[in-house]
Design a protein around this motif. Structure first.
Motif, PDB file in Angstrom:
ATOM      1  N   VAL A   1       6.032   3.334  -3.932  1.00 46.91           N
ATOM      2  CA  VAL A   1       6.179   4.304  -5.010  1.00 46.91           C
ATOM      3  C   VAL A   1       7.319   3.780  -5.865  1.00 46.91           C
ATOM      4  O   VAL A   1       8.382   3.444  -5.348  1.00 46.91           O
ATOM      5  CB  VAL A   1       6.513   5.716  -4.467  1.00 46.91           C
TER       6      VAL A   1
ATOM      7  N   SER B   1       6.549  13.514   1.749  1.00 49.69           N
ATOM      8  CA  SER B   1       5.245  13.009   1.293  1.00 49.69           C
ATOM      9  C   SER B   1       4.902  11.625   1.820  1.00 49.69           C
ATOM     10  O   SER B   1       3.909  11.048   1.399  1.00 49.69           O
ATOM     11  CB  SER B   1       5.212  12.975  -0.241  1.00 49.69           C
ATOM     12  N   GLY B   2       5.674  11.086   2.718  1.00 54.89           N
ATOM     13  CA  GLY B   2       5.437   9.714   3.167  1.00 54.89           C
ATOM     14  C   GLY B   2       4.798   9.626   4.535  1.00 54.89           C
ATOM     15  O   GLY B   2       4.261  10.595   5.067  1.00 54.89           O
TER      16      GLY B   2
ATOM     17  N   HIS C   1       0.800  -1.232   0.000  1.00 54.95           N
ATOM     18  CA  HIS C   1       0.000   0.000   0.000  1.00 54.95           C
ATOM     19  C   HIS C   1       0.830   1.279   0.000  1.00 54.95           C
ATOM     20  O   HIS C   1       0.275   2.354  -0.214  1.00 54.95           O
ATOM     21  CB  HIS C   1      -0.917   0.025   1.219  1.00 54.95           C
ATOM     22  N   GLY C   2       2.126   1.190   0.267  1.00 56.02           N
ATOM     23  CA  GLY C   2       2.949   2.388   0.371  1.00 56.02           C
ATOM     24  C   GLY C   2       4.020   2.505  -0.685  1.00 56.02           C
ATOM     25  O   GLY C   2       4.877   3.367  -0.622  1.00 56.02           O
TER      26      GLY C   2
ATOM     27  N   ASP D   1      -0.365   9.506   1.495  1.00 56.54           N
ATOM     28  CA  ASP D   1      -1.796   9.630   1.208  1.00 56.54           C
ATOM     29  C   ASP D   1      -2.568   8.356   1.531  1.00 56.54           C
ATOM     30  O   ASP D   1      -3.795   8.364   1.535  1.00 56.54           O
ATOM     31  CB  ASP D   1      -2.011  10.017  -0.256  1.00 56.54           C
ATOM     32  N   ARG D   2      -1.885   7.262   1.807  1.00 57.20           N
ATOM     33  CA  ARG D   2      -2.546   5.994   2.135  1.00 57.20           C
ATOM     34  C   ARG D   2      -2.239   5.625   3.580  1.00 57.20           C
ATOM     35  O   ARG D   2      -1.243   4.983   3.869  1.00 57.20           O
ATOM     36  CB  ARG D   2      -2.074   4.879   1.221  1.00 57.20           C
TER      37      ARG D   2
ATOM     38  N   SER E   1       6.818   5.825   1.205  1.00 58.40           N
ATOM     39  CA  SER E   1       6.678   7.084   0.460  1.00 58.40           C
ATOM     40  C   SER E   1       5.241   7.514   0.199  1.00 58.40           C
ATOM     41  O   SER E   1       5.025   8.541  -0.429  1.00 58.40           O
ATOM     42  CB  SER E   1       7.413   6.957  -0.883  1.00 58.40           C
ATOM     43  N   ARG E   2       4.256   6.750   0.644  1.00 60.11           N
ATOM     44  CA  ARG E   2       2.854   7.074   0.350  1.00 60.11           C
ATOM     45  C   ARG E   2       2.134   7.613   1.578  1.00 60.11           C
ATOM     46  O   ARG E   2       1.467   6.888   2.300  1.00 60.11           O
ATOM     47  CB  ARG E   2       2.116   5.837  -0.146  1.00 60.11           C
TER      48      ARG E   2
END
Length: 166
Positions: free
Chosen positions: A64, A128-129, A61-62, A91-92, A88-89
């Protein structure tokens, strides 16, 4: 002579692949063994399960493309091991404390983390992570060399310094 106040810290950047997630689990167990908790003890087994779940989630899920995830283990002269998996994600975010249907093939991993960890959560990891972390209670501080030899056993696995003193 070693100080009674010591910090154990381990960090490793890994590829965001199933192989990287597997390696995270193996490295965590190896590091705990070096700190005094052998692979067959309850602490090591709990950490292995939590790291496996958090690393698998970072991969699933994370991820990139072109970026890995970071595993960090920290014990500060206390009774808590902190596990952090950064990806790096940002947004999740993890969806925890929900029940999976009996027929679902996924959705139970964070329930396992919730059951094994004293606390867990997530924090932003700029730019951004996110970092998903879990804290696991330790049955005895890692540095136990100063503990009296006549102390009654609690079933905890002694640290290597304590074993050498005996």
């Amino acid at each position: 002579m070693k100080s009674e106040i010591s910090t154990h810290h381990f960090a490793q950047l890994l590829s965001a692949t199933p192989r990287g997630a597997r390696l995270a689990r193996l490295l965590a167990v190896q590091q705990l063994d070096e700190w005094g908790w052998p692979p067959s003890c309850a602490v090591s087994e709990s950490v292995a399960l939590v790291v496996a779940e958090l690393a698998a989630n970072a991969v699933a899920h994370g991820r990139v493309r072109g970026r890995g995830f970071r595993l960090t283990l920290t014990v500060e002269a206390s009774d808590t091991l902190r596990i952090e998996v950064a990806d790096s994600r940002g947004d999740r975010l993890p969806l925890g404390r929900r029940t999976a249907s009996p027929t679902a093939e996924t959705g139970r991993g964070l329930l396992l983390v919730d059951a094994l960890a004293a606390r867990w959560g997530s924090d932003p990891w700029p730019p951004s992570g996110k970092v998903v972390w879990a804290e696991i209670g330790l049955p005895q501080p890692v540095l136990a060399a100063s503990a009296p030899l006549s102390q009654s056993s609690t079933g905890a696995v002694p640290a290597p310094e304590a074993e050498a003193a005996r």
